[in-house]
Design a protein around this motif. Structure first.
Motif, PDB file in Angstrom:
ATOM      1  N   VAL A  58     -21.203 -21.816  46.531  1.00 26.46           N
ATOM      2  CA  VAL A  58     -20.847 -22.718  45.428  1.00 26.46           C
ATOM      3  C   VAL A  58     -19.902 -23.813  45.926  1.00 26.46           C
ATOM      4  O   VAL A  58     -20.066 -25.000  45.607  1.00 26.46           O
ATOM      5  CB  VAL A  58     -20.198 -21.921  44.275  1.00 26.46           C
ATOM      6  N   ILE A  59     -18.916 -23.424  46.723  1.00 25.62           N
ATOM      7  CA  ILE A  59     -17.958 -24.396  47.267  1.00 25.62           C
ATOM      8  C   ILE A  59     -18.666 -25.399  48.170  1.00 25.62           C
ATOM      9  O   ILE A  59     -18.417 -26.608  48.122  1.00 25.62           O
ATOM     10  CB  ILE A  59     -16.837 -23.661  48.027  1.00 25.62           C
ATOM     11  N   MET A  60     -19.581 -24.918  48.995  1.00 26.93           N
ATOM     12  CA  MET A  60     -20.288 -25.808  49.920  1.00 26.93           C
ATOM     13  C   MET A  60     -21.196 -26.784  49.173  1.00 26.93           C
ATOM     14  O   MET A  60     -21.313 -27.953  49.561  1.00 26.93           O
ATOM     15  CB  MET A  60     -21.102 -24.986  50.916  1.00 26.93           C
ATOM     16  N   LEU A  61     -21.845 -26.299  48.126  1.00 24.29           N
ATOM     17  CA  LEU A  61     -22.693 -27.200  47.348  1.00 24.29           C
ATOM     18  C   LEU A  61     -21.852 -28.265  46.648  1.00 24.29           C
ATOM     19  O   LEU A  61     -22.249 -29.434  46.544  1.00 24.29           O
ATOM     20  CB  LEU A  61     -23.518 -26.404  46.332  1.00 24.29           C
ATOM     21  N   TYR A  62     -20.688 -27.862  46.179  1.00 27.57           N
ATOM     22  CA  TYR A  62     -19.785 -28.804  45.517  1.00 27.57           C
ATOM     23  C   TYR A  62     -19.272 -29.860  46.493  1.00 27.57           C
ATOM     24  O   TYR A  62     -19.098 -31.035  46.131  1.00 27.57           O
ATOM     25  CB  TYR A  62     -18.635 -28.023  44.894  1.00 27.57           C
ATOM     26  N   THR A  63     -19.063 -29.457  47.751  1.00 26.54           N
ATOM     27  CA  THR A  63     -18.483 -30.380  48.740  1.00 26.54           C
ATOM     28  C   THR A  63     -19.505 -30.782  49.805  1.00 26.54           C
ATOM     29  O   THR A  63     -19.142 -31.117  50.924  1.00 26.54           O
ATOM     30  CB  THR A  63     -17.275 -29.713  49.431  1.00 26.54           C
ATOM     31  N   ARG A  64     -20.793 -30.760  49.441  1.00 28.64           N
ATOM     32  CA  ARG A  64     -21.842 -30.930  50.447  1.00 28.64           C
ATOM     33  C   ARG A  64     -21.830 -32.299  51.118  1.00 28.64           C
ATOM     34  O   ARG A  64     -22.386 -32.460  52.211  1.00 28.64           O
ATOM     35  CB  ARG A  64     -23.224 -30.662  49.844  1.00 28.64           C
ATOM     36  N   HIS A  65     -21.212 -33.283  50.530  1.00 29.89           N
ATOM     37  CA  HIS A  65     -21.174 -34.611  51.136  1.00 29.89           C
ATOM     38  C   HIS A  65     -19.955 -34.803  52.046  1.00 29.89           C
ATOM     39  O   HIS A  65     -19.830 -35.868  52.667  1.00 29.89           O
ATOM     40  CB  HIS A  65     -21.176 -35.685  50.045  1.00 29.89           C
ATOM     41  N   GLN A  66     -19.081 -33.783  52.133  1.00 28.57           N
ATOM     42  CA  GLN A  66     -17.886 -33.893  52.972  1.00 28.57           C
ATOM     43  C   GLN A  66     -18.229 -33.504  54.408  1.00 28.57           C
ATOM     44  O   GLN A  66     -19.078 -32.652  54.667  1.00 28.57           O
ATOM     45  CB  GLN A  66     -16.761 -32.996  52.442  1.00 28.57           C
ATOM     46  N   ILE A  67     -17.533 -34.152  55.351  1.00 27.10           N
ATOM     47  CA  ILE A  67     -17.860 -33.961  56.759  1.00 27.10           C
ATOM     48  C   ILE A  67     -17.667 -32.518  57.204  1.00 27.10           C
ATOM     49  O   ILE A  67     -18.459 -31.984  57.986  1.00 27.10           O
ATOM     50  CB  ILE A  67     -17.023 -34.934  57.650  1.00 27.10           C
TER      51      ILE A  67
END
Length: 444
Positions: A58-67
């Motif tokens: 869930v965290i990765m999907l939320y921040t998927r555009h972060q490097i």
């Protein structure tokens, strides 16, 4: 609240959690290479890993555009390849992490071309990795059936043992293995034990019906006296730093090895005499025969170094005196390669540094410096063998009908044989729990 979660800095901070999850995946990869896993509660472990992986996804999907998340999405699946191969079958641990890796790779903010290329590379890694691993295990790993018939821990808790009966084409065997009991990484749901630290302290063929293990405690001085009473030729292997601490210089330990017969005759030896010969035992005239000189302070040097050797050590002037203590491994190899008869290929001699000292020259204080504890565990065994079973096996081999066997008749084959001393394990560094190196044995 909506503005807070839409804020890019909020996403950047939360993306750190993605990196932390990936770090622990890489740590699991490290454990899979160097440790065996022992799971105490499979259901609980599966639930715990699944829960953590779901939150991480869930965290990765939320921040998927972060490097940080993008980088994490590229690392998880390759890092899990050793885990899949070496912990094969532990699906409660593997599947949740693999699902996270696949989903975040496909849905990460990276470009479609990058994702396609990486997915293809990772898929090929898994295909060829799995093929290579299973071919290796099929051809090079023994198919002998092993049964653990006994386990235990030494009185101090420093060592543990297991007794293994092996069934193979040679009537089987019984072996006693000892390994450190202090190198495990323990978690509430699983324990990781270092690979390839077991030492075979006893092996017997054919297999034995029973092995009785007895532990005891013995002092350092008692073992030293006993070993020295057996032989005054017992050698101890030490490091360069330990040699220096024990009072030896580099030149003290230089020796001539692989001596040809003619080179032995030159120093008064016969062809049957065993080398090596320490340089300290030779006169200046004898050393001169080998093209070696000795300074007043005990340093040894090469009298007429070749142009190749000078180039190897970086002597551009050609006037530098080349001492053996200044030679690295490559330069010493060049020197030794030159001590060969080109016509016949016979080696005249080699120069080598010895890393051994005689046990009877070491004081109790020096043994303490080398890591030998004041006292520790020793193991003795008593071996029993079933005589009636052996007779039956012999009759079967000869094609006779075996007689009906009554109660097993046990015979003591070995009684109170000392097979393990903490002293030797510490002195020879049997269990270096801090060393890590990739080797074929790790994948057996």
């Amino acid at each position: 609240m909506k503005n807070l979660f839409a804020n890019v800095w909020t996403k950047r901070v939360i993306a750190i959690l993605s990196a932390i999850y990936t770090f622990y995946v890489c740590k699991l990869c490290y454990y899979s290479i160097f440790y065996d896993i022992h799971i105490q509660q499979r259901a609980s472990l599966c639930l715990a890993v699944s829960g953590v992986s779901l939150v991480a996804l869930v965290i990765m999907l939320y921040t998927r555009h972060q490097i940080l998340t993008r980088i994490s999405s590229f690392i998880i699946l390759p890092a899990m390849l050793p885990v899949v191969l070496l912990y094969f079958g532990e699906w409660g641990l593997i599947i949740p992490i693999i699902i996270v890796g696949i989903v975040i790779l496909l849905l990460s903010g990276a470009g479609e071309g990058v994702k396609t290329a990486l997915a293809t590379i990772i898929l090929l890694m898994y295909i060829f990795g799995a093929l290579g691993y299973f071919l290796f295990t099929s051809f090079f790993v023994s198919n002998a059936k092993e049964e653990v018939i006994g386990t235990g821990v030494s009185p101090s808790g420093d060592y543990r043992y297991r007794i293994v009966n092996t069934e193979d084409s040679s009537n089987g065997s019984t072996a006693v293995y000892v390994e450190p009991n202090t190198a495990d990484v323990k978690y509430s749901l699983a324990t990781f034990t270092l690979k390839n630290l077991e030492r075979v302290v006893f092996i017997d063929r054919p297999s034995d019906s029973e092995v009785e293990v007895t532990w005891g405690t013995q002092k350092r001085s008692e073992i030293t006296d006993y070993l020295n009473s057996l032989s005054d030729k017992i050698e101890v292997t030490v490091t360069d730093a330990e040699l220096e601490k024990l009072g030896y210089t580099y030149d003290n330990k230089l020796q001539l090895t692989n001596l040809s017969a003619s080179r032995k005759f030159a120093i008064g030896l016969t062809a049957s005499d065993v080398d090596p010969v320490f340089m300290d035992t030779l006169t200046d005239e004898q050393l001169d025969f080998y093209g070696i000189g000795r300074e007043a302070d005990g340093r040894y040097y090469i009298k007429e170094p070749s142009a190749e050797l000078r180039e190897e050590v970086g002597d551009k002037t050609g006037n530098k005196r080349i001492y053996f203590r200044d030679l690295d491994a490559g330069a010493l190899k060049v020197f030794n390669r030159e001590q060969v008869d080109q016509a016949t290929g016979i080696t005249y001699f080699n120069v080598k540094k010895s890393h051994t000292v005689m046990l009877n020259t070491l004081t109790d204080e020096q043994l303490a410096y080398l890591g030998v504890s004041p006292e520790g565990d020793i193991m003795s065994i008593t071996v029993y063998r079933d005589k009636k079973k052996e007779e039956k096996d012999e009759q079967n081999a000869e094609g006779e009908a075996p007689a009906e066997s009554a109660e097993p008749e046990k015979e003591v084959v070995v009684e109170n044989k000392l097979v393990f001393r903490y002293y030797v394990a510490e002195l020879e560094d049997f269990y270096n729990v801090n060393s890590r190196s990739i080797s074929v044995e790790l994948f057996n």
